[in-house]
Write an enzyme that holds these catalytic residues in place. Sequence first.
Site, short mmCIF file in Angstrom:
data_model
loop_
_atom_site.label_atom_id
_atom_site.label_comp_id
_atom_site.label_asym_id
_atom_site.label_seq_id
_atom_site.Cartn_x
_atom_site.Cartn_y
_atom_site.Cartn_z
N ARG A 126 -9.60 8.00 -1.29
CA ARG A 126 -10.69 8.57 -0.38
C ARG A 126 -11.58 9.55 -0.67
O ARG A 126 -11.12 10.23 -1.76
CB ARG A 126 -10.00 8.89 1.03
CG ARG A 126 -9.19 8.05 1.67
CD ARG A 126 -8.59 8.35 2.95
NE ARG A 126 -9.64 8.35 3.99
CZ ARG A 126 -9.86 7.46 5.16
NH1 ARG A 126 -9.02 6.59 5.17
NH2 ARG A 126 -10.90 7.82 5.70
N ASN A 138 0.95 -1.26 -0.02
CA ASN A 138 0.12 0.05 0.00
C ASN A 138 1.00 1.26 -0.04
O ASN A 138 1.74 1.59 0.89
CB ASN A 138 -0.85 0.07 1.19
CG ASN A 138 -1.80 1.14 1.36
OD1 ASN A 138 -1.34 2.16 1.38
ND2 ASN A 138 -2.95 0.91 1.74
N HIS A 144 0.74 6.06 1.79
CA HIS A 144 1.62 7.06 2.68
C HIS A 144 2.56 8.06 2.06
O HIS A 144 3.34 8.92 2.40
CB HIS A 144 2.05 6.46 3.93
CG HIS A 144 0.67 5.96 4.99
ND1 HIS A 144 -0.07 7.40 5.04
CD2 HIS A 144 0.13 5.08 5.35
CE1 HIS A 144 -1.39 6.67 5.88
NE2 HIS A 144 -1.05 5.51 5.80
N GLU A 163 -8.65 0.09 -3.15
CA GLU A 163 -9.50 0.31 -1.82
C GLU A 163 -10.49 1.31 -1.87
O GLU A 163 -9.89 2.31 -2.23
CB GLU A 163 -8.39 0.45 -0.94
CG GLU A 163 -9.01 0.14 0.69
CD GLU A 163 -7.94 0.49 1.68
OE1 GLU A 163 -6.95 0.10 1.73
OE2 GLU A 163 -8.36 0.96 3.15
N ARG A 192 -7.43 12.83 0.68
CA ARG A 192 -6.33 13.34 1.44
C ARG A 192 -5.08 13.03 1.08
O ARG A 192 -3.87 13.34 1.39
CB ARG A 192 -6.59 12.97 2.98
CG ARG A 192 -6.62 11.36 3.37
CD ARG A 192 -6.56 11.16 4.75
NE ARG A 192 -7.82 11.39 5.17
CZ ARG A 192 -8.22 10.90 6.26
NH1 ARG A 192 -7.53 9.98 6.90
NH2 ARG A 192 -9.79 11.01 6.60
N GLU A 198 -10.80 -9.58 3.38
CA GLU A 198 -9.45 -9.37 3.98
C GLU A 198 -10.17 -8.93 5.51
O GLU A 198 -10.87 -8.42 5.89
CB GLU A 198 -9.32 -8.04 3.45
CG GLU A 198 -7.82 -7.32 4.20
CD GLU A 198 -7.12 -6.21 3.74
OE1 GLU A 198 -7.17 -5.97 2.32
OE2 GLU A 198 -6.60 -5.38 4.29
N HIS A 212 -5.69 3.47 -1.69
CA HIS A 212 -7.16 3.89 -1.10
C HIS A 212 -7.45 5.19 -1.57
O HIS A 212 -6.91 6.28 -0.98
CB HIS A 212 -7.19 3.77 0.27
CG HIS A 212 -8.53 3.99 1.08
ND1 HIS A 212 -8.88 4.13 2.46
CD2 HIS A 212 -9.75 4.37 0.35
CE1 HIS A 212 -10.07 4.40 2.50
NE2 HIS A 212 -10.65 4.27 1.69
N HIS A 258 -3.80 -4.67 7.76
CA HIS A 258 -3.78 -3.44 8.79
C HIS A 258 -2.95 -3.74 10.02
O HIS A 258 -3.10 -4.28 10.73
CB HIS A 258 -5.17 -3.16 9.23
CG HIS A 258 -5.42 -1.76 9.40
ND1 HIS A 258 -5.09 -0.91 10.17
CD2 HIS A 258 -6.12 -0.75 8.57
CE1 HIS A 258 -5.30 0.40 10.11
NE2 HIS A 258 -6.03 0.45 9.03
N THR A 305 -8.56 3.51 8.13
CA THR A 305 -9.54 2.63 8.23
C THR A 305 -9.77 2.03 9.86
O THR A 305 -8.61 1.27 9.93
CB THR A 305 -9.55 1.84 7.38
OG1 THR A 305 -9.18 2.42 5.81
CG2 THR A 305 -10.92 0.97 7.12
N1 PXP Z 1 -6.10 -3.10 4.40
C1 PXP Z 1 -6.95 -2.23 4.49
C2 PXP Z 1 -8.14 -2.53 4.38
C3 PXP Z 1 -6.47 -0.79 5.05
O1 PXP Z 1 -7.34 0.22 5.03
C4 PXP Z 1 -5.19 -0.44 5.17
C5 PXP Z 1 -4.86 1.03 5.49
O2 PXP Z 1 -4.99 1.81 4.25
C6 PXP Z 1 -4.38 -1.42 5.03
C7 PXP Z 1 -4.78 -2.84 4.62
C8 PXP Z 1 -2.80 -1.45 5.25
O3 PXP Z 1 -2.80 -1.03 6.78
P1 PXP Z 1 -1.34 -0.62 7.12
O4 PXP Z 1 -0.83 0.57 6.29
O5 PXP Z 1 -1.21 -0.33 8.69
O6 PXP Z 1 -0.31 -1.58 6.82
#
Ligand code: PXP
Length: 241
Positions: free
Chosen positions: A45, A7, A10, A70, A49, A151, A43, A191, A101
């Site tokens: 949003r 992901n 960030h 996402e 953001r 998930e 994601h 997550h 999330t």
């Molecule tokens: N899975 C989902 C559904 C999420 O919302 C997120 C965060 O965007 C992640 C996985 C990844 O989480 P993390 O950034 O804490 O590894």
Amino acid sequence: MPALIVNVDHIATIRQARMGHEPDPVTAAHMAEMAGAMGIIVHLREDRRHVQDRDVDLLKATLKTNLHFEMAATDEMKAIALKTCPYMICLVPEKREELTTEGGLECLGREQFLKDFLAPFHEAGIRSSLFIDSDPSQVEAAAQSGTEYVEIHTGHYADAENFKERQKKLGKIIEGVRHAQNLGLKVNLGHGLNYQNIYGFSRVSGISEYSIGHSIISRAVFTGMTEAVKSMADIIQTFAD
Ligand code: PXP
């Protein structure tokens, strides 16, 4: 073998701090692919953001692995996702005021809504996943919705305050994984997973994908720090006194 899906939200968070062009999450995605990621997830949003529409378009056009998208179950996101045609969508709950999330999608009582929402994706050949808590009732409702994947939310495990709590949460997640698999669902996890707590799943078989972002981006800041500072110091060293 489970796949790592990275992901890159960030990277976009850092870019949006200055509303500029760098760092580009698309570049980060390409580097993640070169390092072994089997897919990239973003994601988009509602409040934009971090990830922007342009990121999604460029990722779709340039990734060599799979784009995972996402999204909240809204009409706006449905239209964008159907136009983009990612490899997989993952439906998540979304609140404007949350930092990330926070919980799993509420599936219980919304089976028909979810079934209807997912239908055009399945018709278009796009895989679907629902981000859910490991409670048996949510797993069963997810299965009723016709999704192929769930998930299971690992955030409560990751955030547990002590070893005993963490083991308890891990046990619940593993029960959720097995329950989902017994109902014919494929299971992803994600997550809050990091370089320490990921080991909790080392003996859990049958996981399709691990979706990981924040810990990888956080580590990348430090593993790249020495090189980044050195490069700037080297430039400044060449300047006149
Ligand atoms: N899975 C989902 C559904 C999420 O919302 C997120 C965060 O965007 C992640 C996985 C990844 O989480 P993390 O950034 O804490 O590894």
